[in-house]
Motif scaffolding. Structure first.
Motif, PDB file in Angstrom:
ATOM      1  N   ARG A 157     -12.973   0.782   3.810  1.00 58.12           N
ATOM      2  CA  ARG A 157     -13.341   2.259   3.497  1.00 58.12           C
ATOM      3  C   ARG A 157     -12.513   2.767   2.381  1.00 58.12           C
ATOM      4  N   ARG A 158     -11.297   2.803   2.854  1.00 61.81           N
ATOM      5  CA  ARG A 158     -10.110   3.219   1.796  1.00 61.81           C
ATOM      6  C   ARG A 158     -10.038   2.656   0.582  1.00 61.81           C
ATOM      7  N   ALA A 159     -10.498   1.155   0.363  1.00 57.51           N
ATOM      8  CA  ALA A 159     -10.521   0.517  -0.845  1.00 57.51           C
ATOM      9  C   ALA A 159     -11.479   1.332  -1.704  1.00 57.51           C
ATOM     10  N   ILE A 160     -12.718   1.409  -1.003  1.00 61.26           N
ATOM     11  CA  ILE A 160     -14.075   1.818  -1.846  1.00 61.26           C
ATOM     12  C   ILE A 160     -13.675   3.161  -2.296  1.00 61.26           C
ATOM     13  N   GLU A 161     -12.997   3.869  -1.340  1.00 63.66           N
ATOM     14  CA  GLU A 161     -12.584   5.281  -2.089  1.00 63.66           C
ATOM     15  C   GLU A 161     -11.717   5.382  -3.190  1.00 63.66           C
ATOM     16  N   GLN A 162     -10.977   4.231  -3.147  1.00 63.62           N
ATOM     17  CA  GLN A 162      -9.991   4.336  -4.390  1.00 63.62           C
ATOM     18  C   GLN A 162     -10.761   3.635  -5.531  1.00 63.62           C
ATOM     19  N   ILE A 216       0.818  -1.127  -0.053  1.00 61.57           N
ATOM     20  CA  ILE A 216       0.153  -0.258   0.075  1.00 61.57           C
ATOM     21  C   ILE A 216       0.928   1.207   0.078  1.00 61.57           C
ATOM     22  N   ALA A 217       2.091   1.228   0.732  1.00 58.69           N
ATOM     23  CA  ALA A 217       2.959   2.387   0.847  1.00 58.69           C
ATOM     24  C   ALA A 217       3.418   2.657  -0.456  1.00 58.69           C
ATOM     25  N   ALA A 218       3.898   1.441  -1.245  1.00 56.67           N
ATOM     26  CA  ALA A 218       4.258   1.702  -2.702  1.00 56.67           C
ATOM     27  C   ALA A 218       3.273   2.207  -3.699  1.00 56.67           C
ATOM     28  N   ALA A 219       1.875   1.775  -3.465  1.00 63.27           N
ATOM     29  CA  ALA A 219       1.002   2.015  -4.584  1.00 63.27           C
ATOM     30  C   ALA A 219      -0.291   2.037  -3.860  1.00 63.27           C
ATOM     31  N   PRO A 220      -0.570   3.255  -3.280  1.00 61.39           N
ATOM     32  CA  PRO A 220      -1.722   3.702  -2.365  1.00 61.39           C
ATOM     33  C   PRO A 220      -2.778   3.711  -2.972  1.00 61.39           C
ATOM     34  N   ARG A 221      -3.127   3.689  -4.436  1.00 53.90           N
ATOM     35  CA  ARG A 221      -4.415   3.730  -5.111  1.00 53.90           C
ATOM     36  C   ARG A 221      -5.042   2.499  -5.451  1.00 53.90           C
ATOM     37  N   VAL A 222      -4.358   1.449  -5.190  1.00 54.25           N
ATOM     38  CA  VAL A 222      -4.698   0.076  -5.829  1.00 54.25           C
ATOM     39  C   VAL A 222      -5.730  -0.559  -4.648  1.00 54.25           C
ATOM     40  N   ALA A 223      -6.773  -0.281  -4.896  1.00 56.13           N
ATOM     41  CA  ALA A 223      -8.131  -0.765  -3.920  1.00 56.13           C
ATOM     42  C   ALA A 223      -7.795  -2.085  -3.376  1.00 56.13           C
ATOM     43  N   GLN A 224      -7.483  -3.152  -4.171  1.00 58.38           N
ATOM     44  CA  GLN A 224      -7.532  -4.533  -3.633  1.00 58.38           C
ATOM     45  C   GLN A 224      -6.456  -4.556  -2.675  1.00 58.38           C
ATOM     46  N   TYR A 225      -5.355  -3.877  -2.634  1.00 53.21           N
ATOM     47  CA  TYR A 225      -4.254  -3.995  -1.512  1.00 53.21           C
ATOM     48  C   TYR A 225      -4.985  -3.536  -0.247  1.00 53.21           C
TER      49      TYR A 225
END
Length: 212
Positions: A130-135, A99-108
């Motif tokens: 919630r963060r996954a759904i935001e992405q 997630i730190a490397a690619a924070p916009r990947v929802a599945q992570y």
């Protein structure tokens, strides 16, 4: 950190029953032939993971990390291997690194949420989903599990609208209708609950049952 050179369209190896594998054939190549062998090695690691050969998958990931450190999908796969091997704290660390490397990947975020849920860390699971759904609005796994986690946390008023969102994504899911009905019963909205239970029974007799 070097920008990763390939990724899966929807890397959901660690998945809820309602989700499915996206095979390594979905790899998107963003670099020329110089990266083909790395992608092939990653594909082999994925196949070993899917076959349940976690030792081989982990060895392949270690080799990939040595050749090109910090690739988010490799970090994620190491987290999933650790999870399946029962090393939950390690799984969290690898998934957080992805997630730190690619924070916009929802599945992570969704996969990290599932590890948190399975280890009883429900509030953290809720935050991750919630963060996954935001992405990715409409992320099925995150929406379904978020609703269930809110219900398990005895927050049915929050769970109900999320169940309704999940039903918009999966309108034929009998369990979702049943779970929505249970949340409505917890709120004392029995008439609405009955309306929710009826579709569940129509789709699978015995799926819906009023709580004691």
């Amino acid at each position: 950190m070097m920008e990763h050179q390939w990724r899966l369209c929807a890397p959901d190896f660690l998945h809820a029953p309602e989700t499915r594998y996206h095979p390594a054939a979905h790899l998107i190549m963003t670099q020329p032939d110089s990266q083909q062998d790395l992608a092939a090695s990653f594909r082999e690691a994925v196949q070993a993971f899917k076959a349940g050969d976690y030792a081989a998958a982990e060895s392949a990931c270690q080799q990939l990390d040595a050749r090109q450190p910090g690739v988010p999908d490799v970090l994620q796969l190491r987290g999933l291997i650790a999870h399946r091997s029962g090393r939950f704290d390690e799984a969290v660390r690898w998934l957080q690194a992805a997630i730190a490397a690619a924070p916009r990947v929802a599945q992570y975020h969704a996969n990290l949420a599932l590890v948190f849920e399975e280890t009883g860390r429900l509030e953290e699971a809720v935050a991750c989903n919630r963060r996954a759904i935001e992405q990715e609005a409409g992320h099925v796994q995150a929406t379904l599990r978020l609703a269930n986690e809110l219900y398990m946390l005895d927050r049915p008023a929050e769970a109900v609208p999320v169940y309704e969102q999940a039903l918009a994504l999966r309108p034929r899911d009998a369990d979702l209708y049943s779970n929505l009905g249970g949340a409505l019963v917890a709120l004392g909205e029995n008439e609405r609950a009955i309306d929710g239970f009826r579709p569940a029974l129509a789709r699978r007799p015995g799926a819906a049952a009023l709580p004691p």
